[in-house]
Design an enzyme around this catalytic site. Structure first.
Site, short mmCIF file in Angstrom:
data_model
loop_
_atom_site.label_atom_id
_atom_site.label_comp_id
_atom_site.label_asym_id
_atom_site.label_seq_id
_atom_site.Cartn_x
_atom_site.Cartn_y
_atom_site.Cartn_z
N ASP A 52 1.72 -13.42 -8.85
CA ASP A 52 0.50 -13.93 -9.48
C ASP A 52 0.77 -15.23 -10.23
OD1 ASP A 52 -2.32 -13.48 -10.67
OD2 ASP A 52 -1.06 -13.67 -12.46
N TYR A 57 -0.56 -22.54 -15.62
CA TYR A 57 0.67 -21.99 -16.19
C TYR A 57 1.75 -23.08 -16.27
CZ TYR A 57 -1.24 -17.25 -15.64
OH TYR A 57 -2.00 -16.11 -15.71
N ARG A 129 -11.77 -17.75 -15.41
CA ARG A 129 -12.72 -17.41 -16.48
C ARG A 129 -14.13 -17.77 -16.03
NH1 ARG A 129 -11.12 -14.52 -21.25
NH2 ARG A 129 -8.90 -14.95 -21.58
N GLY A 276 4.90 -9.66 -16.63
CA GLY A 276 5.14 -11.08 -16.85
C GLY A 276 6.48 -11.43 -17.44
#
Length: 314
Positions: A52, A57, A129, A276
């Protein structure tokens, strides 16, 4: 599609947010690439084949170092599923951060992610979002274009409620197959929303009621980001919840990390945690969650819940 199966078939994903160096625009280094290689290999060794990402990021560096690893590992791309997200724009100069799901922006962000990841197709694209200024029809048209060009295989969303997904799905024949939400034993509003209905505490729970049920009824797989609660229940802190997690791990011959992931996976909504951590040993500690079905009884699941909430159920 070899390993590129329906993303809904994956029980566990590796979240790549920690790869790529610092949260800045400084170039990534050779050490950052080696760090990513170790994390990816640990995930593969743990039985995780879905990865993912998001275009924001580490300001794109997470995708870029992952692309470096793919370029150095012939055949790896065919063994894995690559998922990324777009729709958030980080602050730039005097401009604040914002959400942008306009059609042209979506297409451009996907093209940029493909370049960084060094691949010709995304297995999954999530809308990061909701953007209140973009019409659902415009978003749907962009998704249709990306799919028709063979740039994206499957689509989903992140941080959206059931009604928001339904409103978007009404404009496209392409199924939205994922909703990624923050969910963990420490972040329980998603499960408590269902039991606090008709109690005074309901107004203090901000989770959109019915979202889990809508997703289950419409084939949308829930993915949980932050499932290990940033180590709050496995870092050695002496709390009732952390002691219970450790005790159950000893009893089940597994790790505390697996207990936390099993607690999510045991829920009938069908939750796929996205871990993560970048530490290979901690990634390895999650292997049982990918390889074994959740070994928690009804009573043990509730004991974890009520202990973590530090209050009885209504």
């Amino acid at each position: 599609m070899a390993a590129r199966t329906d993303i809904r078939a994956h029980k566990l994903l590796y979240g790549c947010m920690g790869l790529g160096g610092g949260w800045d625009t400084e170039p990534y280094t050779a050490d950052d690439i080696r760090h990513a290689e170790r994390a990816i290999e640990a995930a593969l060794s743990a039985g995780i084949t879905a990865f993912d990402h998001a275009d924001i990021y580490k300001y794109g560096k997470s995708e870029a170092v992952f692309g470096e690893v793919l370029a150095r590992s012939p055949g790896l791309r065919q063994r894995i599923v690559v998922q990324t997200k777009c729709g958030i724009r980080l602050p730039e100069g005097d401009r604040p951060g914002l959400y942008d799901l306009r059609g042209a922006a979506l297409v451009r962000r996907v093209e940029e992610s493909l370049t960084r990841l060094r691949t010709d197709v995304l297995d999954v694209l999530l809308l990061h979002r909701p953007d209140p200024l973009t019409e659902p029809g415009e978003i749907a048209a962009a998704l249709a274009s990306l799919h028709a060009q063979g740039l994206v295989r499957q689509f989903g969303v992140s941080n959206m409620s059931g009604p928001q997904i339904a409103a978007l799905q009404a404009h496209t024949d392409l199924p939205l197959v994922v909703n990624q939400l923050e969910m963990s034993l420490a972040r329980r509003d998603w499960v408590e929303a269902g039991v606090l209905f008709n109690t005074p505490d309901a107004t203090r729970n901000g989770f959109a009621p019915g979202t889990l049920e809508w997703c289950a009824a419409n084939g949308v797989r829930l993915q949980a980001w932050g499932p290990l609660a940033r180590g709050r229940l496995t870092s050695g802190a002496d709390t009732r919840a952390s002691r219970l997690v450790a005790e159950l791990a000893r009893r089940k011959d597994t790790t505390p990390e697996t207990i936390l992931l099993w607690w999510l996976r045991r829920h009938p909504a069908g939750i796929a945690p996205v871990i993560g951590t970048t530490r290979p040993e901690r990634i390895g500690a999650c292997a049982d969650a990918a390889r074994r079905e959740p070994d928690l009884t009804h009573e043990e699941w509730y004991e974890l819940w009520t202990t973590a909430r530090d209050a009885p159920l209504p």
